[in-house]
Design an enzyme around this catalytic site. Structure first.
Site, mmCIF file in Angstrom:
data_model
loop_
_atom_site.group_PDB
_atom_site.id
_atom_site.type_symbol
_atom_site.label_atom_id
_atom_site.label_comp_id
_atom_site.label_asym_id
_atom_site.label_seq_id
_atom_site.Cartn_x
_atom_site.Cartn_y
_atom_site.Cartn_z
ATOM 1 N N GLY A 10 0.862 -1.141 0.031
ATOM 2 C CA GLY A 10 0.028 -0.176 0.091
ATOM 3 C C GLY A 10 0.972 1.160 -0.074
ATOM 4 N N ASP A 45 -4.515 -12.774 3.992
ATOM 5 C CA ASP A 45 -5.714 -12.068 3.483
ATOM 6 C C ASP A 45 -6.357 -11.723 4.907
ATOM 7 O OD1 ASP A 45 -8.115 -11.154 2.809
ATOM 8 O OD2 ASP A 45 -8.515 -12.780 1.334
ATOM 9 N N PHE A 46 -6.489 -10.452 5.320
ATOM 10 C CA PHE A 46 -7.190 -10.024 6.354
ATOM 11 C C PHE A 46 -8.631 -10.572 6.303
ATOM 12 C CE2 PHE A 46 -5.192 -6.453 9.001
ATOM 13 C CZ PHE A 46 -4.025 -6.798 8.514
ATOM 14 N N HIS A 70 -9.514 -1.372 4.591
ATOM 15 C CA HIS A 70 -10.412 -1.215 3.377
ATOM 16 C C HIS A 70 -10.701 0.100 3.271
ATOM 17 C CE1 HIS A 70 -13.870 -1.204 0.934
ATOM 18 N NE2 HIS A 70 -14.058 -2.312 1.079
ATOM 19 N N TYR A 108 -2.917 2.256 12.216
ATOM 20 C CA TYR A 108 -3.137 3.493 11.608
ATOM 21 C C TYR A 108 -4.875 3.896 11.597
ATOM 22 C CZ TYR A 108 1.481 3.840 10.767
ATOM 23 O OH TYR A 108 3.003 3.785 10.823
ATOM 24 N N ASP A 111 -8.861 10.643 9.985
ATOM 25 C CA ASP A 111 -9.783 11.675 10.209
ATOM 26 C C ASP A 111 -11.328 11.556 9.970
ATOM 27 O OD1 ASP A 111 -8.966 11.511 7.224
ATOM 28 O OD2 ASP A 111 -9.824 13.433 6.721
ATOM 29 N N TYR A 134 -16.807 3.464 6.149
ATOM 30 C CA TYR A 134 -15.402 3.306 6.506
ATOM 31 C C TYR A 134 -15.016 4.065 7.752
ATOM 32 C CZ TYR A 134 -10.204 4.889 5.865
ATOM 33 O OH TYR A 134 -9.080 5.327 5.837
ATOM 34 N N LYS A 138 -13.275 2.072 10.974
ATOM 35 C CA LYS A 138 -12.006 2.359 11.278
ATOM 36 C C LYS A 138 -12.085 2.665 12.967
ATOM 37 C CE LYS A 138 -8.604 2.933 9.589
ATOM 38 N NZ LYS A 138 -7.490 1.973 9.275
HETATM 39 N N1 LIG Z 1 -5.355 7.237 1.967
HETATM 40 C C1 LIG Z 1 -5.633 8.007 2.853
HETATM 41 O O1 LIG Z 1 -6.050 9.157 2.646
HETATM 42 C C2 LIG Z 1 -5.491 7.881 4.354
HETATM 43 C C3 LIG Z 1 -6.105 8.865 5.341
HETATM 44 C C4 LIG Z 1 -6.228 8.558 6.715
HETATM 45 C C5 LIG Z 1 -5.704 7.306 7.015
HETATM 46 N N2 LIG Z 1 -5.410 6.349 6.351
HETATM 47 C C6 LIG Z 1 -5.062 5.163 6.988
HETATM 48 O O2 LIG Z 1 -3.606 4.611 6.594
HETATM 49 C C7 LIG Z 1 -3.407 3.316 6.518
HETATM 50 C C8 LIG Z 1 -2.867 3.142 5.212
HETATM 51 O O3 LIG Z 1 -3.597 3.587 4.148
HETATM 52 P P1 LIG Z 1 -2.790 3.721 2.646
HETATM 53 O O4 LIG Z 1 -2.996 5.204 2.133
HETATM 54 O O5 LIG Z 1 -1.677 3.235 2.676
HETATM 55 O O6 LIG Z 1 -3.996 2.565 1.741
HETATM 56 P P2 LIG Z 1 -3.880 1.855 0.581
HETATM 57 O O7 LIG Z 1 -2.721 2.301 -0.301
HETATM 58 O O8 LIG Z 1 -5.177 1.582 -0.046
HETATM 59 O O9 LIG Z 1 -3.318 0.472 1.105
HETATM 60 C C9 LIG Z 1 -3.923 -0.319 1.793
HETATM 61 C C10 LIG Z 1 -3.361 -1.690 1.791
HETATM 62 O O10 LIG Z 1 -4.353 -2.566 2.383
HETATM 63 C C11 LIG Z 1 -4.626 -3.744 1.681
HETATM 64 N N3 LIG Z 1 -5.605 -4.643 1.824
HETATM 65 C C12 LIG Z 1 -6.718 -4.225 1.559
HETATM 66 N N4 LIG Z 1 -7.585 -5.498 1.686
HETATM 67 C C13 LIG Z 1 -6.713 -6.558 2.358
HETATM 68 C C14 LIG Z 1 -6.872 -7.679 2.717
HETATM 69 N N5 LIG Z 1 -8.104 -8.245 2.725
HETATM 70 N N6 LIG Z 1 -5.779 -8.408 3.332
HETATM 71 C C15 LIG Z 1 -4.540 -7.996 3.244
HETATM 72 N N7 LIG Z 1 -4.462 -6.653 2.737
HETATM 73 C C16 LIG Z 1 -5.331 -5.915 2.199
HETATM 74 C C17 LIG Z 1 -4.458 -3.535 0.220
HETATM 75 O O11 LIG Z 1 -3.927 -4.357 -0.552
HETATM 76 P P3 LIG Z 1 -4.604 -4.327 -2.175
HETATM 77 O O12 LIG Z 1 -3.941 -2.804 -2.739
HETATM 78 O O13 LIG Z 1 -3.745 -5.430 -3.045
HETATM 79 O O14 LIG Z 1 -5.826 -4.304 -2.020
HETATM 80 C C18 LIG Z 1 -3.147 -2.070 0.281
HETATM 81 O O15 LIG Z 1 -1.718 -2.886 0.279
HETATM 82 C C19 LIG Z 1 -4.865 2.727 6.598
HETATM 83 O O16 LIG Z 1 -4.915 2.448 7.911
HETATM 84 C C20 LIG Z 1 -5.877 3.900 6.058
HETATM 85 O O17 LIG Z 1 -7.074 3.848 7.166
HETATM 86 C C21 LIG Z 1 -5.502 6.505 4.848
#
Ligand SMILES: NC(=O)c1ccc[n+]([C@@H]2O[C@H](COP(=O)([O-])OP(=O)(O)OC[C@H]3O[C@@H](n4cnc5c(N)ncnc54)[C@H](OP(=O)(O)O)[C@@H]3O)[C@@H](O)[C@H]2O)c1
Length: 300
Positions: A10, A45-46, A70, A108, A111, A134, A138
């Site tokens: 990710g 796989d989660f 997710h 993690y 907001d 979502y 979370k």
């Molecule tokens: N993106 C934002 O703007 C944002 C903002 C605030 C907080 N966050 C938090 O920051 C953290 C990291 O987010 P990110 O931005 O890095 O998101 P991301 O790029 O979407 O990464 C999420 C990862 O989770 C994996 N995943 C999803 N379903 C899965 C499953 N069933 N089993 C195993 N892996 C699975 C995805 O794999 P695939 O890609 O192969 O599905 C991806 O590698 C998360 O906790 C998110 O809630 C993100």
């Protein structure tokens, strides 16, 4: 030190892999069993109940970094059971296993746990009121971590983006070549945060206070609307010659851009606790944008 990294492909997981390499032996896991660049890694796989407990009790890591979520905010409205499984139930299982092997869990959150109508940056102990699946799931994940009794850090961030992965910046750059005009929401405000900064701060928090336990907000300094972010992306990208033209931007309201999930209109997070407890503060979001655009320019 044995470090278990979940979600290593990710946006954030990729950066955590680099940031935590100096701390010990990082064991990366992804849902596909592959890392970016087709390198092999552990597969997990989660969505599969029991998989996390089995892995943690077998590997017995001293540190677990959970970058899995997710994150498809609109899709979560259509598949709440899967979102709950990944963002909450699997996290509860992970935290329970961490507690059994006495591992520290870095988790993690977002907001989106807040209601989104505010007039000052959200603090860690402000009342939560998520607007959609979502955010609700979370928040359940956060509660599960705290309730498990495991050693933990919960880091809430927002508007995370990087030079790779799926994010607003990459979509905006792609649309630059496809559209003459782009309508972008101007009444949602937040703080863009490069995934690399988030990973670096996590590593620094761990290095400075390995025994810290609790919840902290980590976002880029300052704030902007999506419209202002898009506008800054195009001016930096033009200057760096990543694109040779930008679409005309038209500011619209959230009601003019209907989406399945309701988004918070005010998303800025207060990072005072991070500064007080760790002496850390991220630079202004524009500095981060310049860095990420610089990375893209170098790769071109
Ligand atoms: N993106 C934002 O703007 C944002 C903002 C605030 C907080 N966050 C938090 O920051 C953290 C990291 O987010 P990110 O931005 O890095 O998101 P991301 O790029 O979407 O990464 C999420 C990862 O989770 C994996 N995943 C999803 N379903 C899965 C499953 N069933 N089993 C195993 N892996 C699975 C995805 O794999 P695939 O890609 O192969 O599905 C991806 O590698 C998360 O906790 C998110 O809630 C993100």
């Amino acid at each position: 030190m044995t470090i278990l990294l979940l979600g290593a492909d990710g946006q954030l997981g990729y950066e955590l892999h680099r940031a935590f390499a100096p701390f010990g032996n990082v064991h990366p896991y992804t849902i596909s069993g592959q890392l970016p660049g087709a390198q092999r890694c552990g597969q997990l796989d989660f969505a599969v109940p029991g998989a996390l407990s089995a892995l943690v009790t077998q590997l017995r890591p001293s540190l677990i970094l959970n970058a899995v979520a997710h994150t498809a905010v609109d899709r979560a409205e259509d598949e709440p059971a899967l979102a709950r499984r990944i963002n909450a139930e699997a996290v509860a299982e992970l935290a329970a296993a961490a507690s059994i092997v006495n591992a520290k869990l870095v988790h993690y959150s977002t907001d989106y746990v807040f209601g989104g109508e505010g007039d000052r940056p959200w603090r860690e102990d402000d009342a939560t009121a998520p607007l959609g699946v979502y955010g609700v799931t979370k928040l359940e994940g956060e509660h599960a971590v705290r309730a498990s009794g495991c050693r933990h850090i919960v880091i809430r961030s927002a508007w995370v983006y990087a030079s790779r992965g799926q994010n607003f910046l990459r979509t905006a750059l792609k649309l630059a070549t496809e559209r003459q005009e782009l309508r972008v929401v101007h009444d949602q405000v937040g703080s863009p945060t490069p995934a690399r900064w988030l990973a670096t701060v996590t590593a620094l928090m761990h290095a400075k206070k390995p025994d810290a336990n609790g919840t902290w907000h980590v976002v880029g300094d300052g704030q902007c609307s999506w419209f202002q972010f898009a506008s800054a992306i195009y001016s930096e990208a033009l200057a760096a010659k990543i694109i040779d033209r930008a679409p005309r931007l038209v500011g619209i309201t959230s009601s003019e851009y209907p989406s399945k999930a309701k988004r918070p209109s005010y998303s800025r997070l207060d990072t005072g606790r991070l500064a007080a407890d760790f002496g850390l503060q991220l630079p202004d979001w524009r500095v981060g944008l310049r860095e990420v655009i610089g990375e893209l320019a170098e790769a071109k």
